[in-house]
Design a protein around this motif. Structure first.
Motif, mmCIF file in Angstrom:
data_model
loop_
_atom_site.group_PDB
_atom_site.id
_atom_site.type_symbol
_atom_site.label_atom_id
_atom_site.label_comp_id
_atom_site.label_asym_id
_atom_site.label_seq_id
_atom_site.Cartn_x
_atom_site.Cartn_y
_atom_site.Cartn_z
ATOM 1 N N ARG A 104 9.590 4.771 -20.313
ATOM 2 C CA ARG A 104 9.541 5.661 -21.473
ATOM 3 C C ARG A 104 9.969 4.970 -22.752
ATOM 4 N N GLY A 105 10.131 3.676 -22.699
ATOM 5 C CA GLY A 105 10.589 2.954 -23.869
ATOM 6 C C GLY A 105 9.605 2.995 -25.005
ATOM 7 N N LYS A 106 10.106 2.749 -26.206
ATOM 8 C CA LYS A 106 9.281 2.761 -27.401
ATOM 9 C C LYS A 106 8.445 1.494 -27.446
ATOM 10 N N LEU A 107 7.150 1.665 -27.590
ATOM 11 C CA LEU A 107 6.230 0.540 -27.722
ATOM 12 C C LEU A 107 6.036 0.201 -29.188
ATOM 13 N N PHE B 96 3.552 -1.916 -31.493
ATOM 14 C CA PHE B 96 2.230 -2.539 -31.425
ATOM 15 C C PHE B 96 2.038 -3.565 -32.531
#
Lengths: 114, 111
Positions: free
Chosen positions: A100-103, A105
């Motif tokens: 669920r970690g923040k991606l 980009f």
């Protein structure tokens, strides 16, 4: 703090040629992902590295695609030989936390195979 | 097959109007994220929802995760031209670490 950087931003090659895309994740991010968006379609997962290990490469289309992450820092994605259907935008993303970690980009590499 | 369906695909509205974007699936997700993407850039995370029925607010944006964890909505109140962009939902399943993306909703807010 520098974000995820991708190089090149655009690449135009002929069918049958080889192209190598590079991704530099955010420093300290162990998780690195490659995604691809083909025109008119959704962004699709290609593979996931944890440090230098391939955690999941179930999204890789075929054996013309080779991803590496030597030393657990930057990653390369090589397409050899390129086909017309490989055209699209290739995104790299990194995160500190799995699941669920923040991606975060990168801006993507627009690949056009002619 | 498309795992996450977004609607509408395109939306053009006047500044000040309200709008809702939907993200639907027949699959259950452990969490769902919403991103906004601008031309020439990568998607930028707006919010993550992890509990069925959860509602999160981010200024004029309200995000809801369906009770059954199969769908989500994004509501924008009093849209501004700066809200223009491609809105993407992405779901994570209970196993694995990949996110499944919707096809996106392209929003244009006309001044």
């Amino acid at each position: 703090e520098a974000g995820v950087t991708q190089f090149p931003s655009h690449s135009v090659i002929e069918k049958g040629q080889t192209v190598t895309l590079r991704c530099d994740p955010i420093s300290g991010h162990d998780n690195l992902y490659w995604y691809r968006r083909v025109m008119g379609k959704e962004i699709k997962f290609l593979l996931h590295f944890v440090k230098e290990s391939k955690q999941d490469e179930s999204g890789m289309p075929n054996n013309r695609f080779l991803a590496e992450r030597t030393g657990g820092t930057y990653s390369t994605l090589k397409v050899q030989p390129a086909e017309l259907e490989d055209s699209g935008v290739y995104f790299c993303a990194s995160s500190q936390q799995r699941g669920r970690g923040k991606l975060f980009f990168g801006s993507g590499t627009q690949l056009s195979v002619l | 097959t498309q795992l996450l369906e977004q609607s509408p695909q395109f939306l053009s509205i006047q500044e000040g109007e309200n709008l809702t974007v939907y993200c639907n699936s027949s699959s259950v997700f452990s969490s769902l994220q919403w991103y906004r993407q601008e031309p020439g850039e990568g998607p930028v995370l707006l919010v993550t929802v992890v509990t069925g029925g959860e509602v999160k607010k981010l200024k004029r944006l309200t995000f809801q995760f369906g009770d059954a964890r199969k769908d989500s909505s994004l509501h924008i109140t009093a849209a501004q031209p700066g809200d223009t962009g491609l809105y993407l939902c992405a779901g994570a399943k209970f196993t694995g670490n990949q996110f499944y993306f919707g096809t996106g909703t392209s929003l244009t807010v006309i001044p």
